[in-house]
Design an enzyme around this catalytic site. Structure first.
Site, PDB file in Angstrom:
ATOM      1  N   ARG A   1       0.684  -0.783   0.500  1.00  0.00           N
ATOM      2  CA  ARG A   1      -0.061  -0.039  -0.309  1.00  0.00           C
ATOM      3  C   ARG A   1       0.937   1.193  -0.008  1.00  0.00           C
ATOM      4  O   ARG A   1       1.973   0.818   0.378  1.00  0.00           O
ATOM      5  CB  ARG A   1      -0.669   0.152   1.052  1.00  0.00           C
ATOM      6  CG  ARG A   1      -2.571   1.040   1.582  1.00  0.00           C
ATOM      7  CD  ARG A   1      -3.561   0.867  -0.385  1.00  0.00           C
ATOM      8  NE  ARG A   1      -3.902   1.659   1.176  1.00  0.00           N
ATOM      9  CZ  ARG A   1      -5.370   2.075   0.254  1.00  0.00           C
ATOM     10  NH1 ARG A   1      -4.584   1.198  -0.874  1.00  0.00           N
ATOM     11  NH2 ARG A   1      -6.116   2.418   0.284  1.00  0.00           N
TER      12      ARG A   1
ATOM     13  N   THR B   1      -8.835   0.471  -9.920  1.00  0.00           N
ATOM     14  CA  THR B   1      -8.222  -0.539  -9.696  1.00  0.00           C
ATOM     15  C   THR B   1      -8.684  -1.784 -10.209  1.00  0.00           C
ATOM     16  O   THR B   1      -9.145  -2.195 -11.484  1.00  0.00           O
ATOM     17  CB  THR B   1      -8.730  -1.053  -8.675  1.00  0.00           C
ATOM     18  OG1 THR B   1      -9.106  -0.127  -7.300  1.00  0.00           O
ATOM     19  CG2 THR B   1      -8.699  -2.293  -7.430  1.00  0.00           C
TER      20      THR B   1
ATOM     21  N   ASN C   1      -6.113   4.454  -7.837  1.00  0.00           N
ATOM     22  CA  ASN C   1      -7.597   4.572  -7.074  1.00  0.00           C
ATOM     23  C   ASN C   1      -8.597   5.053  -8.063  1.00  0.00           C
ATOM     24  O   ASN C   1      -9.349   4.533  -8.923  1.00  0.00           O
ATOM     25  CB  ASN C   1      -7.495   5.810  -6.223  1.00  0.00           C
ATOM     26  CG  ASN C   1      -8.273   6.075  -5.075  1.00  0.00           C
ATOM     27  OD1 ASN C   1      -9.084   4.811  -4.761  1.00  0.00           O
ATOM     28  ND2 ASN C   1      -8.652   6.940  -4.614  1.00  0.00           N
TER      29      ASN C   1
ATOM     30  N   ASP D   1      -8.117   7.936   0.230  1.00  0.00           N
ATOM     31  CA  ASP D   1      -9.165   6.573   0.921  1.00  0.00           C
ATOM     32  C   ASP D   1      -8.449   7.465   2.450  1.00  0.00           C
ATOM     33  O   ASP D   1      -8.243   6.608   3.397  1.00  0.00           O
ATOM     34  CB  ASP D   1      -7.968   5.448   0.203  1.00  0.00           C
ATOM     35  CG  ASP D   1      -8.741   4.989  -0.466  1.00  0.00           C
ATOM     36  OD1 ASP D   1      -9.619   5.347  -1.239  1.00  0.00           O
ATOM     37  OD2 ASP D   1      -7.955   3.754  -1.315  1.00  0.00           O
TER      38      ASP D   1
ATOM     39  N   SER E   1     -10.083  -0.979   1.275  1.00  0.00           N
ATOM     40  CA  SER E   1     -10.831  -2.151   1.220  1.00  0.00           C
ATOM     41  C   SER E   1     -10.707  -3.215   0.027  1.00  0.00           C
ATOM     42  O   SER E   1     -11.443  -4.263  -0.006  1.00  0.00           O
ATOM     43  CB  SER E   1     -12.399  -1.391   0.281  1.00  0.00           C
ATOM     44  OG  SER E   1     -12.708  -0.259   0.855  1.00  0.00           O
TER      45      SER E   1
ATOM     46  N   GLY F   1     -13.481   0.015  -5.336  1.00  0.00           N
ATOM     47  CA  GLY F   1     -14.372   0.716  -4.089  1.00  0.00           C
ATOM     48  C   GLY F   1     -14.772   0.325  -2.548  1.00  0.00           C
ATOM     49  O   GLY F   1     -14.484  -0.663  -3.181  1.00  0.00           O
TER      50      GLY F   1
END
Ligand code: DON
Length: 560
Positions: free
Chosen positions: A96, A370, A390, A412, A442, A462
């Protein structure tokens, strides 16, 4: 003459049989499902040249970065869930993005306390420090059998020679034409003379090819250290962004234990924090396990699923964020007892208003993007990976001549508690911006395993990722027959606590279904478009067969 013809035919048949026996995973039957045929092909090529599922994952991820640049890329991040067959080792590789050191709440919120969403969504200020280059190196080096350079080769080829834009690429470029035009490098990379591209237009990315080649030659470190990193940070900084060289130098992939639990005997292995996916799925499925779903009507089953989601997403909003920065009560959120106590408040006949759980507000959104892919190789190694920049084409900012499109994952984070983000998600200070912190996600790459077999699945979408994966798990576990095509195609419903409504796909549910939900007090809203692009691979334990299925939505050009 006759003898010659027979022997040629005989040799041909022999060659075909030999090819099918000798080649462990032929391209068309290779256990990979991804959002793009060229990325699947790249992965299959790596499997048939001696790579394992982890090498194939590197090849697929890198190829997707080229052919689906609106969805994921080396300027973004994501998660790789791995299962190693030889010792059943399972790990969640967290790549991430992180917030740069200079990112403060004040930068993203104005004097009146209003969120400056443009700042978190567009241009260099929106970008977190990318994790994907580090992850490609990490997965290849720790788990793969082939050199990184071999697994990156198909992506480099695709970036250099180009690929024809498909319907999804064309609609993403149309959707983001205005944003991409604001940045000369992005316009050159992704548009056709400053205009959205038509399907068939050949997208060539020589600068991205050069950067990928650098990774192939020098490894992931080259992205984060030395001349390239210095130039990257400088480019972002001089365009008004927040990156420093030290942010890149300090970036690390983190290996985390996956969230594991059972649902009606099936073993679920899925995403831990900083993805909210695993904990929301665990709570929702624990609630549903305590209900006799088989004895209910179809609409009552959905009522319970919606109420379970409402409670799971409620806890996402109030408790969840990067666990390295905020003390999230993980043990409680992963506990069956806690979930079942929460489930006890479900009224079989009436919706629970979300305002009874907590105050909050909804607001407008646009879409995001995504990608997800699933792999099972011939040895039983598995990968579920969900990767993202994103929003479609992320921040719309390509960093100078690197060809690297930056994400907009700063959005986010929770800019202001209670104020919804791009996906209408609200949250708390658990997910507030802090330097070095990872924004709550998520994305939920998942394995499901029972006596029948092993299912690897996931999807973009999302906030709706978690409800889609939940519905996929329910289909697999609660339906008597496994039917991958049905599982990825099923019409979707979604509830995320706030806004307080069930969102359904257009055309997915008949009027009596909608009326039955309304009769219980639910607000039902038909979404403007279908959503998701689920990619599933199933290994049947009885037959040994590996099956793949790709969401028909993605195949038919639906963007996300
Ligand atoms: O990490 C997350 O949850 C989001 N940034 C994922 C975005 C996404 O799935 C967009 N695709 N439709």
């Amino acid at each position: 003459m006759k003898t010659t013809r027979i022997s040629i035919r005989f040799l041909l048949v022999l060659a075909l049989v030999a090819a099918s026996v000798l080649r462990p995973v032929a391209a068309q039957e290779c256990g990979i499902a991804s959002a793009h045929a060229l990325a699947t092909k790249a992965g299959c090529e790596i499997l048939s040249s001696g790579g394992n599922a982890f090498d194939a994952a590197v090849a697929v991820a890198a190829a997707l970065a080229v052919v689906e640049p609106f969805a994921s890329g080396i300027g973004g991040g994501g998660f790789f869930l791995l299962h190693r067959a030889s010792d059943h080792f399972e790990v969640f590789v967290d790549a991430r993005e992180t917030a740069p050191t200079r990112a403060t709440r004040e930068f993203f919120v104005d004097e009146n306390g209003q969120a400056k969403q443009k700042v978190s969504l567009e241009g260099p200020t929106a970008a977190g420090i990318p994790g994907e280059p580090a992850a490609l190196d990490w997965v290849a080096g720790r788990y793969g059998k082939l050199p990184l350079a071999r697994s990156l080769a198909p992506a480099i080829r695709l970036a250099e020679r180009g690929f024809p834009a498909d319907a999804r690429y064309a609609s993403a470029s149309a959707l983001r034409e205005a944003l991409l035009k604001k940045n000369a490098e992005a316009a050159t990379s992704f548009l056709d003379n400053g205009k959205a591209v038509a399907p068939g237009f050949v997208v060539i990315q020589p600068q991205l090819a050069r950067t990928l080649r650098m990774l192939a030659d020098q490894g992931g470190r080259a992205f984060y250290r030395g001349d390239f990193a210095r130039k990257l940070a400088q480019t972002v900084k001089s365009a008004g962004g927040l990156w420093e060289l030290s942010d890149l130098e300090n970036y690390r992939v983190i290996e985390r234990p996956p969230v594991k639990f059972t649902y009606r005997g099936a073993r679920i292995t899925t995403a831990p924090l900083p993805s909210s996916g695993g904990l929301v799925l665990a709570q929702s499925l624990f609630i549903l396990e305590s209900v006799n779903l088989a004895g209910l009507s179809a609409t009552d089953r959905v009522h319970y699923a919606v109420e379970a989601m409402r409670r799971g997403y409620h806890d996402r909003a109030r408790y969840m964020g990067d666990p390295d920065f905020f003390a999230v009560p993980v043990a409680k959120l992963a506990s069956r007892d806690y979930a079942q106590r929460r489930g006890a408040s479900i009224d079989p006949a009436h919706a629970t208003p979300s305002s009874d759980l907590l105050q909050g507000a909804g607001a407008a959104d646009e879409g995001g993007d995504t990608t997800h892919f699933s792999i099972i190789d011939a040895d039983g190694n598995r990968v579920a990976a969900t990767l993202s920049v994103n929003g479609p084409f992320g921040s719309g900012f390509v960093a100078g001549d690197t060809g690297v499109l930056l994400n907009n994952h700063m959005d986010d984070f929770v800019l202001v508690p209670g104020v919804p983000n791009l996906y209408k998600l609200v949250g708390s200070r658990a997910n507030a911006i802090e330097p070095g912190k990872r924004p709550l996600s998520s994305m939920s790459p998942t394995f499901v395993e029972d006596d029948r077999g092993v299912l690897v699945l996931g999807t973009p979408g999302g906030s709706r990722i978690i409800s889609m994966v939940l519905e996929g798990i329910l289909d697999y576990v609660d339906q008597p027959q496994t039917d991958l095509a049905r599982l990825v195609a099923a019409p979707r419903f979604h509830h995320q606590y706030l806004p307080d409504r069930i969102e359904i796909e257009p055309g997915g549910f008949p009027d009596p279904w909608v009326d039955a939900m309304k009769a219980k007090g639910h607000v039902v809203e038909v979404g403007r478009r279908k959503w998701g692009n689920m990619q599933a691979v199933f290994a049947d334990k009885k037959t040994g067969r590996i099956e793949t299925a790709s969401d028909p939505r993605g195949q038919s050009g639906v963007l996300f």
